[in-house]
Design a protein around this motif. Structure first.
Motif, PDB file in Angstrom:
ATOM      1  N   GLU A   1      -2.014 -25.768   1.402  1.00 39.23           N
ATOM      2  CA  GLU A   1      -3.079 -25.315   0.361  1.00 39.23           C
ATOM      3  C   GLU A   1      -3.047 -26.374  -0.998  1.00 39.23           C
ATOM      4  O   GLU A   1      -2.071 -26.322  -1.487  1.00 39.23           O
ATOM      5  CB  GLU A   1      -2.446 -23.545  -0.198  1.00 39.23           C
ATOM      6  N   GLY A   2      -4.355 -26.557  -1.195  1.00 38.04           N
ATOM      7  CA  GLY A   2      -4.804 -26.457  -3.252  1.00 38.04           C
ATOM      8  C   GLY A   2      -3.858 -28.270  -2.843  1.00 38.04           C
ATOM      9  O   GLY A   2      -3.857 -28.949  -3.931  1.00 38.04           O
ATOM     10  N   GLN A   3      -4.079 -28.878  -1.379  1.00 37.18           N
ATOM     11  CA  GLN A   3      -3.455 -30.487  -2.012  1.00 37.18           C
ATOM     12  C   GLN A   3      -4.084 -31.248  -0.860  1.00 37.18           C
ATOM     13  O   GLN A   3      -4.673 -30.620   0.617  1.00 37.18           O
ATOM     14  CB  GLN A   3      -1.817 -30.494  -1.488  1.00 37.18           C
ATOM     15  N   ASP A   4      -4.275 -32.448  -0.986  1.00 39.99           N
ATOM     16  CA  ASP A   4      -4.937 -33.693  -0.138  1.00 39.99           C
ATOM     17  C   ASP A   4      -3.735 -33.607   1.321  1.00 39.99           C
ATOM     18  O   ASP A   4      -3.655 -34.547   1.257  1.00 39.99           O
ATOM     19  CB  ASP A   4      -5.810 -34.790  -0.419  1.00 39.99           C
ATOM     20  N   ARG A   5      -2.744 -32.216   1.785  1.00 35.94           N
ATOM     21  CA  ARG A   5      -1.482 -32.884   2.715  1.00 35.94           C
ATOM     22  C   ARG A   5      -1.242 -32.396   3.642  1.00 35.94           C
ATOM     23  O   ARG A   5      -2.707 -31.360   3.828  1.00 35.94           O
ATOM     24  CB  ARG A   5      -0.317 -32.879   2.257  1.00 35.94           C
ATOM     25  N   PHE A   6      -0.650 -31.931   4.983  1.00 31.25           N
ATOM     26  CA  PHE A   6      -0.992 -31.428   6.205  1.00 31.25           C
ATOM     27  C   PHE A   6       0.627 -31.192   6.100  1.00 31.25           C
ATOM     28  O   PHE A   6       2.005 -31.751   6.272  1.00 31.25           O
ATOM     29  CB  PHE A   6      -1.124 -32.277   7.270  1.00 31.25           C
ATOM     30  N   GLU A   7       0.803 -29.458   6.571  1.00 31.57           N
ATOM     31  CA  GLU A   7       1.847 -28.936   6.790  1.00 31.57           C
ATOM     32  C   GLU A   7       2.196 -29.115   8.492  1.00 31.57           C
ATOM     33  O   GLU A   7       1.436 -29.040   8.749  1.00 31.57           O
ATOM     34  CB  GLU A   7       2.550 -27.406   6.369  1.00 31.57           C
ATOM     35  N   ILE A   8       3.361 -29.588   8.394  1.00 29.40           N
ATOM     36  CA  ILE A   8       3.831 -30.183  10.281  1.00 29.40           C
ATOM     37  C   ILE A   8       4.604 -28.894  10.461  1.00 29.40           C
ATOM     38  O   ILE A   8       5.545 -28.141   9.841  1.00 29.40           O
ATOM     39  CB  ILE A   8       5.074 -30.838  10.328  1.00 29.40           C
ATOM     40  N   VAL A   9       4.014 -27.622  11.411  1.00 34.71           N
ATOM     41  CA  VAL A   9       4.224 -26.258  11.840  1.00 34.71           C
ATOM     42  C   VAL A   9       5.387 -26.879  12.839  1.00 34.71           C
ATOM     43  O   VAL A   9       5.994 -26.067  13.390  1.00 34.71           O
ATOM     44  CB  VAL A   9       3.204 -26.281  12.637  1.00 34.71           C
ATOM     45  N   ALA A  10       5.047 -28.069  14.012  1.00 31.79           N
ATOM     46  CA  ALA A  10       5.433 -28.029  15.628  1.00 31.79           C
ATOM     47  C   ALA A  10       6.352 -29.788  15.409  1.00 31.79           C
ATOM     48  O   ALA A  10       4.785 -30.606  15.112  1.00 31.79           O
ATOM     49  CB  ALA A  10       5.332 -27.170  16.169  1.00 31.79           C
TER      50      ALA A  10
ATOM     51  N   ALA B   1      -6.384 -24.055  11.897  1.00 35.70           N
ATOM     52  CA  ALA B   1      -6.487 -23.459  10.572  1.00 35.70           C
ATOM     53  C   ALA B   1      -5.759 -22.610   9.885  1.00 35.70           C
ATOM     54  O   ALA B   1      -4.930 -22.941   9.967  1.00 35.70           O
ATOM     55  CB  ALA B   1      -7.237 -22.608  11.004  1.00 35.70           C
ATOM     56  N   ALA B   2      -6.034 -23.278   8.761  1.00 40.53           N
ATOM     57  CA  ALA B   2      -5.165 -22.839   7.365  1.00 40.53           C
ATOM     58  C   ALA B   2      -5.107 -21.072   7.424  1.00 40.53           C
ATOM     59  O   ALA B   2      -6.176 -20.698   7.620  1.00 40.53           O
ATOM     60  CB  ALA B   2      -5.817 -23.976   6.388  1.00 40.53           C
ATOM     61  N   GLY B   3      -4.031 -20.650   6.929  1.00 42.20           N
ATOM     62  CA  GLY B   3      -3.467 -20.050   6.370  1.00 42.20           C
ATOM     63  C   GLY B   3      -3.221 -18.609   7.467  1.00 42.20           C
ATOM     64  O   GLY B   3      -2.407 -17.707   6.325  1.00 42.20           O
TER      65      GLY B   3
END
Length: 580
Positions: A48-57, A84-86
């Protein structure tokens, strides 16, 4: 999902990742990543709000790729499947599904993740469908939320077993804290496993399956045991009120069906088939209803006692005699019994002397409503048992116990007054005997019975000691049974200072524990030229107790602290009304 390669510098671990905390073990995956790179895509979502990606798995693959990159090789981007985000719930599910498939997480980790899913709006049914579990399995995992955090931590570390945790999920937070206090008390016997249920609920939990009545009519709460797949009545008094009415109705139904007699056995009394013989209803067979202390009812149709069968064979009882229908039906008997009970107890409140004698009789004999146990003074070793048995306190108590046995006419070899009466009239017979005793003699009986049933190692001891003015020094002398048990180097040094003084302790600071124990014995006996110390009592045993170190873990001290705010004053004895 969209599949693409993402720069490794733009990746970070998501808080929704099931294993977000801590550095993972890479020993098994690192060689493969070095040789072939990351082949299975990571599951990510836009941060959220960044040019990055969170690793979920894929946390382990990510860290392995970082390690290879630090070694001077590896890829600058990693294959990723972008969610999808969120949608935190979907992210949690993705993380958990992957981790469950790779390595079974511990049950507490599952609880943490399932709980987060519930907070995100997933129902237990949704979670069960997602992970291929039954709804009951999910609810069992969620039940760990009933536990205090420290208990979950102990379970996660393997310090307590599954059976113990399952019973603790049924307990209140206050009862869980009481249990943890026993865990922390080295002198206490902490119940675990199946013994824990009896400790938590006093053995009084009644399963719903035992009810003869419609559960909808029960006014109290029902406790769900998700692990044993059983439910329990929380209010045993309400259960028995409904159960007794149902038993009476069942008995009346048998009478209306033509059975000559329906025998309702006392609570807990077992129907022994070897003491009875089969007998048809038309020949005078009876129905026996037996019910356990847990409320389960067992029906035995068509029996007579062996004694009655022999009498019939001798012709003393005719099988052709038509059974006589009782004058009173079960509901009438119930009506009469309850009104007589109400009238008697209304008068009992005005006769405290009679009530006290009745209470003592119940404490000695017990009844279907009273369960009384004798403190067994279970010792951890033969040396401890021998020390207590030979103490002046035990000799004094035993002398008074034998006097009370003689006063009541019990067998002089009976080990305890409690449970020592075996008269044919049971509690009623003992009560009549107690009515004949004057108050001072009754008080002696009550004091011995209370002493026999007083729990060792309880907070009550810390209340009673100061109240009674108990002086341990008058009834106890140090012996090898205690001194041989003191192994801690710091503690034995403190005990030496307590007995011999700081100068003796300092002079022997480097001595072994064996040498220090020898000096302590010499100080207590006056041998080896040392001055004899009279009346020494370890700080742990005194009233009030104290510790030798700052480390804690002294059961007497912790129990005394819990009751320290109680104001104690010994009441003046009040005269009782004489028994009629």
């Amino acid at each position: 999902m969209e599949l693409k390669h993402i720069d490794i510098a733009k990746l970070c671990i998501s808080s929704a990742n099931m294993r977000a905390k801590g550095k993972p073990n890479l020993s098994h995956i690192l060689p493969s990543i070095r040789a072939r790179g990351v082949l299975v895509p990571l599951i990510v979502r836009p941060a959220e709000g960044q040019d990055r990606f969170e690793i979920v798995a894929g946390k382990r693959r990510y860290h392995a790729a970082l390690a290879v990159a630090e070694e001077g090789g590896g890829e600058e981007s990693l294959p990723c499947a972008i969610m999808a985000a969120g949608d935190d719930a979907a992210a949690l599910e993705a993380s958990l599904i992957e981790n469950v498939a790779r390595l079974d997480p511990d049950e507490v980790t599952l609880w943490e993740t399932f709980t987060r899913l519930v907070r995100e709006g997933r129902s237990p049914e949704d979670i069960a469908l997602t992970f291929g579990l039954t709804e009951l399995q999910v609810k069992r995992t969620l039940a760990l939320g009933n536990l205090l955090p420290r208990i979950r931590g102990l379970y996660r570390k393997g310090d307590i077993d599954v059976a113990t945790v399952r019973h603790l999920t049924l307990a209140s937070k206050a009862r869980q804290r009481d249990w943890l206090a026993l865990v922390d008390d080295p002198d206490a016997r902490c119940p675990t496993g199946h013994q824990l249920k009896a400790w938590l609920f006093g053995g009084a939990l009644v399963p719903v399956s035992a009810a003869l009545f419609d559960i909808a009519d029960y006014p109290g709460e029902v406790i769900s045991d998700l692990f044993g797949e059983e439910r329990y009545f929380s209010d045993t008094a309400a259960f028995w009120a409904a159960q007794n009415a149902a038993i009476a109705a069942k008995a009346e139904g048998y009478r209306e069906a033509g059975w000559p007699e329906v025998v309702i056995l006392p609570t807990g009394e077992t129907f022994h088939s070897w003491e009875h013989e089969r007998c048809a209803k038309r020949k005078g067979g009876k129905v026996f209803l037996a019910f356990s202390a847990r409320g389960e009812v067992t029906v035995h149709e068509g029996y007579i006692s062996t004694k009655e069968a022999r009498r019939r064979e001798r012709g003393e009882v005719s099988q052709d005699d038509k059974p006589v229908r009782p004058e009173m039906s079960a509901p009438i008997q119930n009506y009469v019994d309850l009104h007589r009970h109400a009238a008697v107890r209304a008068d009992l409140i005005g006769q405290p002397s009679v009530a006290l004698r009745l209470m003592v009789a119940h404490a000695i004999v017990g009844s279907p409503l009273w369960t009384v146990r004798v403190e067994d003074q279970r010792a951890a070793s033969d040396a401890i048992a021998e020390s207590v048995e030979n103490s002046a306190s035990e000799a004094r108590f035993d002398e008074k116990r034998r006097a009370v046995l003689a006063l009541l006419g019990f067998d002089s070899e009976t080990p305890t007054v409690t449970r020592g009466y075996e008269g044919e009239h049971g509690i009623a017979g003992l009560f009549v005997r107690l009515l004949q005793l004057p108050d001072p003699a009754l008080f002696d009986v009550a004091a011995v019975v209370m002493g026999e049933t007083l729990e060792a190692g309880s907070a009550l001891i810390e209340v009673l000691g100061p109240l009674l003015g108990t002086d341990i020094a008058k009834v106890w002398q140090a012996d090898d049974a205690l001194l041989d048990l003191i192994r801690d180097r710091e503690v034995i040094g403190c005990v030496l200072a307590d007995v011999g003084g700081e100068s003796v302790s300092s002079a022997n600071e480097g001595a072994t524990g064996k040498v220090k124990r020898g000096i302590i014995r010499d100080c207590l006996t006056g041998e080896s030229g040392r001055a004899k110390i009279e009346g020494w009592v370890p700080k742990w045993m005194a009233f009030p107790p104290a510790a030798y170190t700052e480390r804690g873990g002294v059961g007497t001290v912790s129990r005394a602290a819990r009751v320290a705010d109680l104001t104690l004053s010994q009441p003046e004895p009040q005269p009782l009304r004489q028994a009629a």
